[in-house]
Design an enzyme around this catalytic site. Sequence first.
Site, PDB file in Angstrom:
ATOM      1  CB  VAL A 137      48.954  40.723  54.901  1.00  0.00           C
ATOM      2  CG1 VAL A 137      49.828  41.548  55.836  1.00  0.00           C
ATOM      3  CG2 VAL A 137      48.172  41.644  53.971  1.00  0.00           C
ATOM      4  CG  ASP A 138      48.941  35.972  57.986  1.00  0.00           C
ATOM      5  OD1 ASP A 138      49.481  36.738  58.804  1.00  0.00           O
ATOM      6  OD2 ASP A 138      47.839  35.460  58.171  1.00  0.00           O
ATOM      7  CB  VAL A 139      52.077  34.664  52.115  1.00  0.00           C
ATOM      8  CG1 VAL A 139      53.200  34.176  51.207  1.00  0.00           C
ATOM      9  CG2 VAL A 139      51.054  33.546  52.332  1.00  0.00           C
TER      10      VAL A 139
ATOM     11  N   GLY B  99      55.738  36.434  56.403  1.00  0.00           N
ATOM     12  CA  GLY B  99      56.586  35.262  56.576  1.00  0.00           C
ATOM     13  C   GLY B  99      57.851  35.348  55.740  1.00  0.00           C
TER      14      GLY B  99
ATOM     15  CG  ASP C 134      45.913  38.104  55.474  1.00  0.00           C
ATOM     16  OD1 ASP C 134      47.112  38.189  55.161  1.00  0.00           O
ATOM     17  OD2 ASP C 134      44.988  38.351  54.667  1.00  0.00           O
TER      18      ASP C 134
END
Length: 410
Positions: free
Chosen positions: A180-182, A185, A152
Amino acid sequence: MTHHEPPMPLAGAPLPGTPLAGIRVADFTRILAGPYATMMLADFGADVVKIESPLGDDTRRWLPPADEHGDSTYFSGVNRSKRSVVCDLRTPQGLATARRLAHTADVVIENFLPGTMERFGLGDAAVRAANPGVVYCSITGFGPGSDLPGYDLLVQAVGGLMSVTGAADGPPTKAGVALVDVLTGLNAFSGILLALRARETTGLGDHLDVDLLSTLLAALTNQASSALATGIDPGRLGNAHPSIAPYELFDCQDRELVIAVGNDRQFAALSDELGRPDLAADERFRSNAQRVSHRDALRHELESVLRTAPAAHWKQRLDARDVPAGLVNTISEAVALAESLGAHPVQQLVDDRGEVAGRQPANPIHLAGSPPRLGRAAPALGQHDDADWLPSTPDDEPAHDPGTHRQEPR
């Protein structure tokens, strides 16, 4: 459920009314983006089997902080309501188990470097040959054509987010959470649901690619569209907005206050409540575009009044005039605020015995007729090694003949 596994409590079984009851997810993901997507699926009834190496998800060792049991809160925060099986893909037995799960799943999701799953015979083509209806989701850092690792922080930097985050005279700054990861997802979650919906018509699954870089570029929205339309890259403005004013953090007598004025009516109400109705008539501030052009002068005028009283005083007065304003809360204060407004931001988790096993943020999607199921605590590594797919309904038979059920490597 097989004879190897004790009966699950209500939290683990398919529940009538959960939209994804009966959907089987073979989850090969680790860290955050993939686990966040599969947690969202699990929250709404999907049977998610988390397939881990003998060492387990890296985030099991991301400490501190830890909960009262000494477990990583990073791991537990995105792995609720799943079951964990250990599959060592370097062994024939572990690989056979992983392939069987992939060949019988509705959804396969992975976030290895491109080419990794193919080397184990678990890539999209191999899985689809045995399971044409599978929805296969690949999450990468920079797309299927790149083998760069996607973390991220790295993507926030190279993807432009840090260039527009932070004080104008300070260094580039990352967001306070792995945003960014969230978002990736969430895109994976949405894409999986789209593919499952299309399968109802075609009878066939699909392969979707989601990557962190593309997710971030799309999420930059107004900043990215500005750069593309004008050829000028936006810079850092601290807490100010490039297109709206006043829309930032202001100093009061004791602490900061956010004021988020989105139109001229709100600005007139703000000016009047501060005892400065002349500001709304000032040529420098009469329209939003003029206020943006004279942002520094406007901030000076507003703070000269705001600094005469505490932030809570001004918030109360501005609330009464429907001018958006708020204090800068801690996370605990934010939870308390949500509860005071009648929201339910926290959920209690249960363990496999149905006993309370901690608290986590609640799923934010509220379907009146299909609420998220009661969350189950994140599994221990290999906790469900002898588990099979749960039955789609309470009266269904196990997904596979228990007599041929494998024994997992420990």
